[in-house]
Design a protein around this motif. Structure first.
Motif, PDB file in Angstrom:
ATOM      1  N   LYS A 147       0.834  -1.207   0.000  1.00  0.00           N
ATOM      2  CA  LYS A 147       0.000   0.000   0.000  1.00  0.00           C
ATOM      3  C   LYS A 147       0.868   1.255   0.000  1.00  0.00           C
ATOM      4  O   LYS A 147       0.532   2.253  -0.652  1.00  0.00           O
ATOM      5  CB  LYS A 147      -0.921  -0.003   1.217  1.00  0.00           C
ATOM      6  CG  LYS A 147      -1.938  -1.131   1.219  1.00  0.00           C
ATOM      7  CD  LYS A 147      -2.803  -1.093   2.460  1.00  0.00           C
ATOM      8  CE  LYS A 147      -3.796  -2.246   2.470  1.00  0.00           C
ATOM      9  NZ  LYS A 147      -4.629  -2.251   3.703  1.00  0.00           N
ATOM     10  N   ILE A 148       1.977   1.195   0.743  1.00  0.00           N
ATOM     11  CA  ILE A 148       2.895   2.341   0.768  1.00  0.00           C
ATOM     12  C   ILE A 148       3.469   2.585  -0.623  1.00  0.00           C
ATOM     13  O   ILE A 148       3.558   3.725  -1.092  1.00  0.00           O
ATOM     14  CB  ILE A 148       4.035   2.099   1.783  1.00  0.00           C
ATOM     15  CG1 ILE A 148       3.484   2.052   3.206  1.00  0.00           C
ATOM     16  CG2 ILE A 148       5.097   3.193   1.666  1.00  0.00           C
ATOM     17  CD1 ILE A 148       4.526   1.712   4.253  1.00  0.00           C
ATOM     18  N   ILE A 149       3.846   1.493  -1.284  1.00  0.00           N
ATOM     19  CA  ILE A 149       4.419   1.608  -2.628  1.00  0.00           C
ATOM     20  C   ILE A 149       3.408   2.205  -3.607  1.00  0.00           C
ATOM     21  O   ILE A 149       3.741   3.060  -4.432  1.00  0.00           O
ATOM     22  CB  ILE A 149       4.895   0.223  -3.119  1.00  0.00           C
ATOM     23  CG1 ILE A 149       6.148  -0.199  -2.337  1.00  0.00           C
ATOM     24  CG2 ILE A 149       5.194   0.241  -4.614  1.00  0.00           C
ATOM     25  CD1 ILE A 149       6.594  -1.609  -2.614  1.00  0.00           C
ATOM     26  N   SER A 151       0.934   4.127  -2.862  1.00  0.00           N
ATOM     27  CA  SER A 151       0.495   5.470  -2.479  1.00  0.00           C
ATOM     28  C   SER A 151       1.610   6.509  -2.485  1.00  0.00           C
ATOM     29  O   SER A 151       1.331   7.709  -2.432  1.00  0.00           O
ATOM     30  CB  SER A 151      -0.148   5.429  -1.085  1.00  0.00           C
ATOM     31  OG  SER A 151       0.772   4.958  -0.123  1.00  0.00           O
ATOM     32  N   VAL A 152       2.886   6.071  -2.544  1.00  0.00           N
ATOM     33  CA  VAL A 152       3.986   7.051  -2.513  1.00  0.00           C
ATOM     34  C   VAL A 152       4.910   6.935  -3.734  1.00  0.00           C
ATOM     35  O   VAL A 152       4.841   7.777  -4.640  1.00  0.00           O
ATOM     36  CB  VAL A 152       4.792   6.957  -1.196  1.00  0.00           C
ATOM     37  CG1 VAL A 152       5.878   8.039  -1.167  1.00  0.00           C
ATOM     38  CG2 VAL A 152       3.875   7.122   0.009  1.00  0.00           C
ATOM     39  N   PRO A 153       5.787   5.918  -3.806  1.00  0.00           N
ATOM     40  CA  PRO A 153       6.749   5.894  -4.927  1.00  0.00           C
ATOM     41  C   PRO A 153       6.100   5.823  -6.307  1.00  0.00           C
ATOM     42  O   PRO A 153       6.549   6.506  -7.238  1.00  0.00           O
ATOM     43  CB  PRO A 153       7.586   4.628  -4.649  1.00  0.00           C
ATOM     44  CG  PRO A 153       7.384   4.330  -3.215  1.00  0.00           C
ATOM     45  CD  PRO A 153       6.002   4.778  -2.904  1.00  0.00           C
ATOM     46  N   PHE A 154       5.058   5.006  -6.443  1.00  0.00           N
ATOM     47  CA  PHE A 154       4.443   4.848  -7.765  1.00  0.00           C
ATOM     48  C   PHE A 154       3.792   6.144  -8.265  1.00  0.00           C
ATOM     49  O   PHE A 154       4.069   6.582  -9.393  1.00  0.00           O
ATOM     50  CB  PHE A 154       3.429   3.703  -7.740  1.00  0.00           C
ATOM     51  CG  PHE A 154       2.795   3.423  -9.070  1.00  0.00           C
ATOM     52  CD1 PHE A 154       3.567   3.007 -10.147  1.00  0.00           C
ATOM     53  CD2 PHE A 154       1.434   3.587  -9.256  1.00  0.00           C
ATOM     54  CE1 PHE A 154       2.991   2.755 -11.389  1.00  0.00           C
ATOM     55  CE2 PHE A 154       0.847   3.345 -10.488  1.00  0.00           C
ATOM     56  CZ  PHE A 154       1.631   2.928 -11.553  1.00  0.00           C
ATOM     57  N   PRO A 155       2.945   6.812  -7.462  1.00  0.00           N
ATOM     58  CA  PRO A 155       2.372   8.087  -7.934  1.00  0.00           C
ATOM     59  C   PRO A 155       3.435   9.155  -8.200  1.00  0.00           C
ATOM     60  O   PRO A 155       3.310   9.932  -9.149  1.00  0.00           O
ATOM     61  CB  PRO A 155       1.449   8.508  -6.777  1.00  0.00           C
ATOM     62  CG  PRO A 155       1.130   7.251  -6.062  1.00  0.00           C
ATOM     63  CD  PRO A 155       2.360   6.415  -6.168  1.00  0.00           C
TER      64      PRO A 155
END
Length: 207
Positions: A147-149, A151-155
């Motif tokens: 979920k972190i991935i 919501s942060v690095p991917f966007p």
């Protein structure tokens, strides 16, 4: 001590075996005092010994559910005082993904940025695979990594990609390959985190 209470405390101690001995013994003593206090209160209300014990144990949490709650509280307290190496390596890994996202914005495949980012991510992955004794709070962290991935690095990488495309109309093929490789790396790490968390959770809750 009543045999049923003694059995309850024995099971609780077994489930708390992952904790340090002193911490485990303190918890068991505390629960023993609490149970005996409840039993005495019921006896004052007119229950006999066996009725009071049965009622208290029936209404009380099971040894397993109580142990999980106690271990979670212990982990939370210990993490605040002294974060584990896995926490540090997890932060390194997220920092690595941030590092690898910079060339997307700059449209320059800087070897220094890429190498440093890959080293940080590799450290995180190695720590994940080498760890064999998990704590509840670490499993929770591992579970939310996908979920972190997302919501942060991917966007952020999509935003960087969009900005870079807007700045220049021509696209370098190697740069596009890098962007795709970055997204694939995010996907692979997310899947690894999910699979590892499931395995760690299964191992932990089978104690």
């Amino acid at each position: 001590m009543d045999a049923l209470i003694n059995k309850y405390l024995g099971e609780l101690s077994k489930y708390l075996s992952v904790l340090p001995k002193r911490e485990r013994e303190n918890i068991v003593i505390e629960i023993e005092l609490h149970l005996n206090e409840k039993v005495n209160e019921l006896k004052e209300e007119g229950y006999n010994d066996q009725q009071a014990v049965n009622k208290v144990l029936t209404e009380f949490k099971t040894p397993k559910s109580l142990s999980l709650e106690m271990m979670e509280e212990y982990d939370d307290k210990e993490i605040k005082k002294k974060p584990t190496f896995f926490y540090f390596f997890s932060v390194f890994c997220l920092a690595g993904f941030s590092q690898l996202a910079i060339p997307i914005l700059r449209r320059e495949l800087d070897l220094a940025f890429i190498s440093f980012g890959l080293i940080l991510i590799t450290c995180g992955i190695i720590s994940m695979f080498l760890k064999n004794k998990w704590r509840i709070i670490e499993i929770d962290l591992l579970r939310i990594f996908p979920k972190i991935i997302l919501s942060v690095p991917f966007p952020i990488s999509i935003l960087f990609f969009w900005i870079a495309v807007k700045q220049q109309n021509s696209l370098v093929l190697t740069w596009i390959y890098y962007v795709v490789a970055y997204w694939l790396l995010l996907l692979i790490y997310g899947l690894l985190s999910k699979k590892t968390s499931q395995k760690a959770e299964k191992t932990f809750y089978e104690f």
